[in-house]
Write a protein that holds these residues in place. Structure first.
Motif, mmCIF file in Angstrom:
data_model
loop_
_atom_site.group_PDB
_atom_site.id
_atom_site.type_symbol
_atom_site.label_atom_id
_atom_site.label_comp_id
_atom_site.label_asym_id
_atom_site.label_seq_id
_atom_site.Cartn_x
_atom_site.Cartn_y
_atom_site.Cartn_z
ATOM 1 N N ASN A 111 -6.545 -30.796 55.621
ATOM 2 C CA ASN A 111 -6.201 -32.159 55.217
ATOM 3 C C ASN A 111 -5.046 -32.191 54.234
ATOM 4 N N ARG A 112 -4.439 -31.039 53.995
ATOM 5 C CA ARG A 112 -3.345 -31.008 53.030
ATOM 6 C C ARG A 112 -2.095 -30.541 53.736
ATOM 7 N N ARG A 135 -6.311 -20.968 44.611
ATOM 8 C CA ARG A 135 -7.531 -21.087 43.818
ATOM 9 C C ARG A 135 -8.776 -20.590 44.542
ATOM 10 N N TYR A 156 -1.353 -24.289 47.138
ATOM 11 C CA TYR A 156 -1.954 -24.374 45.802
ATOM 12 C C TYR A 156 -3.470 -24.336 45.878
ATOM 13 N N LEU A 157 -4.010 -24.880 46.941
ATOM 14 C CA LEU A 157 -5.460 -24.812 47.099
ATOM 15 C C LEU A 157 -5.899 -23.375 47.350
ATOM 16 N N ARG A 192 -16.946 -23.658 48.788
ATOM 17 C CA ARG A 192 -16.391 -24.981 48.517
ATOM 18 C C ARG A 192 -15.787 -25.640 49.752
ATOM 19 N N VAL A 198 -8.723 -29.475 42.031
ATOM 20 C CA VAL A 198 -7.985 -29.201 43.253
ATOM 21 C C VAL A 198 -8.918 -29.229 44.468
ATOM 22 N N PHE A 199 -10.194 -29.091 44.227
ATOM 23 C CA PHE A 199 -11.135 -29.036 45.355
ATOM 24 C C PHE A 199 -11.646 -30.401 45.777
ATOM 25 N N GLN A 200 -11.129 -31.441 45.179
ATOM 26 C CA GLN A 200 -11.581 -32.767 45.556
ATOM 27 C C GLN A 200 -11.391 -32.983 47.051
ATOM 28 N N GLY A 201 -12.422 -33.488 47.688
ATOM 29 C CA GLY A 201 -12.279 -33.769 49.107
ATOM 30 C C GLY A 201 -12.738 -32.637 49.998
ATOM 31 N N ILE A 229 -12.860 -24.357 51.383
ATOM 32 C CA ILE A 229 -11.411 -24.347 51.180
ATOM 33 C C ILE A 229 -10.656 -24.319 52.509
#
Ligand code: SF4
Lengths: 162, 379
Positions: free
Chosen positions: B55-56, B67, B63-64, B47, A111-114, B49
């Motif tokens: 970008n989402r 996590r 969902y990101l 990471r 899910v962390f791609q990008g 986030i």
């Protein structure tokens, strides 16, 4: 202990190699490294140690030092910060060593791609022997992955180290 | 030798260390066995986030964000969903709210029990570790009957929840909670009476009320120091107004009190879940939710298992968030470890550290890039 003297007669070498594989398969010591995971995979790995799943009955033991470990269990995508540490932990492990990538993140970045600080899956940094997909994989799946890896060790012809 | 007196001895711990399940780097300056100062360095699991959400689209971002932390995943997605629903002015139906609340409290049970185990493990009390993790599987089973997932349940959608509370779930909740309640009484007895356990915890990692206020501690860590701070009561969200919880307070602020407070909170959670299950409102699970969220900013606060969770969400009217800022509770409690470990034995430090229920994956929200000359990697 890991190097068998070169001058030994062949049956001896084979027997010693067989003994090594037997020991490795029956009691692999694992080290757990978190290179940026969300904890989800980590608590499931921890859960495999607890009474319901109890991997210790298979001889699998989780312990702290990379220098004592046969199997490196990795979770999470590799962050830029953890990259060098992961490499270092891997280098510190004695040969032969095996790497298991637990979770979608460790497999591919998931899910962390990008995200800007994520380099991708574990295999971007070190070679991986087994992938266990899932977000997070169930403890049963993790155990299955480890057992499958061990099974593949057993099948392998004992190679003679030069 | 002259000069030796002034030299400090620094014990580095981490980032990869058996006592830590997650990477962080600590430096403890010791004088003999006594800690004289402590510092910490985070960032190994940063990471990106927050930036990633930009970008989402709104649904993907949820969902990101779920996590950010695998232990308190539902509270992150719920807070985000509540915030976005507030922006869009489309609240989720009452039944969905109730289900979210049930899941939040179940999550608190699983998180606190996990902590009881880990903290007992740090104290060298393996039996309690194994017991509490065995019993924790009961909650995991309940969560699994709910959503099919043990850890990241992804129960939320924007404008509602995916999973309903049917007879199977009600049944597993009722049976599971009965069993847990009985076990919790047993744990309560242990943490209050076991001699070797008390020696390891009583008076260790002490934090007075004034200190807790000053260091900005939150969550059960602060409540054990008699700071009445709980967002479920202070600014109720979901159905916490109709189904309130009572704040559990401790007075001494040492590790043992934190055990007691956390276990006591579980009784509260169990009570609230039972009430909710018995009086769950009927109706739909979701409402239609727009793809684009009107322009605006919103702040959403909820009480995660470790303390207050803060979300700032900004929308530019499009399909993606413009900015999401998260502040998680663990970071606020870290000061109490650094201050609290001074004067203690080095051997007590793992206990003090685990006393705040640290979670690093949600801490690492920023990264300081410092390029030293001649070095390629940032540190
Ligand atoms: S695979 Fe899922 S549970 Fe595991 S670290 Fe990644 S996001 Fe977390």
């Amino acid at each position: 202990m890991s190097n068998i003297p070169a001058g030994l007669p062949k049956p001896w070498t084979n027997m010693l190699n067989g003994l090594k594989t037997w020991a490795r398969v029956n009691s692999p010591w694992a080290i757990h490294f978190n290179s940026g995971s969300c904890n989800g995979c980590d608590i499931e790995i921890l859960a495999t140690l607890t009474p319901r799943f109890d991997v210790e009955r298979f001889g699998i033991k989780l312990q702290g030092s990379p220098r004592h470990a046969d199997v490196l269990i990795c979770t999470g995508p590799v962050t830029t910060q953890a990259r060098d540490r992961l490499k270092r932990v891997y280098d510190q492990m004695p040969e032969p060593k095996f790497v298991i990538a637990v979770g979608s993140c460790a497999t591919s970045g998931g899910v962390f791609q990008g995200c800007y600080n994520v380099a991708g899956g574990i295999d971007q940094v070190i070679p991986v022997n087994a992938y266990i997909p899932g977000c997070p994989p169930r403890p049963e799946a993790i155990i299955d992955g480890v057992v499958k890896l061990l099974g593949s060790l057993q099948e392998k012809k004992p190679e003679v180290k030069k | 030798m002259p000069g030796l007196q002034k030299e400090k001895f620094i014990v580095p711990i981490g980032p990869q260390h058996p006592a830590l399940k997650e990477p962080a780097h600590f430096e403890f300056t010791v004088d003999g066995e006594t800690v004289t100062s402590a510092s910490v360095r985070f960032g190994y699991v940063h990471r990106g986030i927050e930036k990633g959400t930009e970008n989402r689209n709104w649904a993907q971002a949820m969902y990101l964000l779920e996590r950010i932390c695998g232990i308190c995943s539902h509270v992150h997605s719920t807070t985000f969903a509540l915030g976005v629903e507030k922006l869009a002015k489309v609240p989720a139906p009452p039944r969905a709210q109730a289900i979210r609340q049930i899941l939040l409290e179940l999550e608190r049970i699983h998180s606190h029990m996990l902590w009881v185990g880990v903290a007992a493990h740090e104290a060298g009390f393996e039996t309690l570790f194994m017991y509490s993790w065995r019993d924790r599987e009961t909650v995991m089973d309940i969560l699994e009957t709910f959503s099919g997932n043990r850890v990241n349940y992804s129960a939320n959608v924007l404008g509602g929840v995916k999973y309903d509370l049917g007879p199977a779930q009600t049944d597993s909740i009722k049976r599971g909670l009965d069993y847990l309640e009985e076990r919790l009484h047993y744990y309560m007895k242990i943490v209050n009476s076991d001699e070797s356990f008390l020696r390891r915890t009583r008076g260790v990692g002490m934090m007075t009320t004034a200190q807790a206020e000053e260091l900005g501690a939150i969550g059960p860590t602060a409540r054990a120091s008699n700071v009445a701070r709980d967002l479920r009561v202070d600014s109720p969200y979901l159905l916490y107004e109709q189904f309130p919880v009572t704040i559990v307070l401790g007075s001494t602020g040492d590790l043992q009190t934190r055990f007691v407070v956390r276990i006591q909170e579980l009784f509260e959670s169990i009570r609230v879940i039972r009430e909710l299950v018995n009086h769950i409102p009927g109706g739909d699970l979701t409402v239609r939710f727009p793809r684009r969220i009107p322009e605006g900013e919103v702040v959403m606060r909820t009480e995660a298992p470790r303390g207050g969770l803060f979300y700032f969400i900004k929308s530019g009217g499009g399909e993606n968030p413009v900015r999401v800022k998260v502040r998680t509770p663990s970071l606020r409690n870290f000061m109490s470890v650094l201050v609290g470990s001074v004067g203690h034995q080095l051997a007590d430090v793992p206990m003090i550290l685990s006393g705040i229920d640290p979670c690093f994956s949600c801490n690492d929200r920023m990264i300081v890039v410092r390029r030293e000359p001649g070095k390629e990697t940032a540190s």
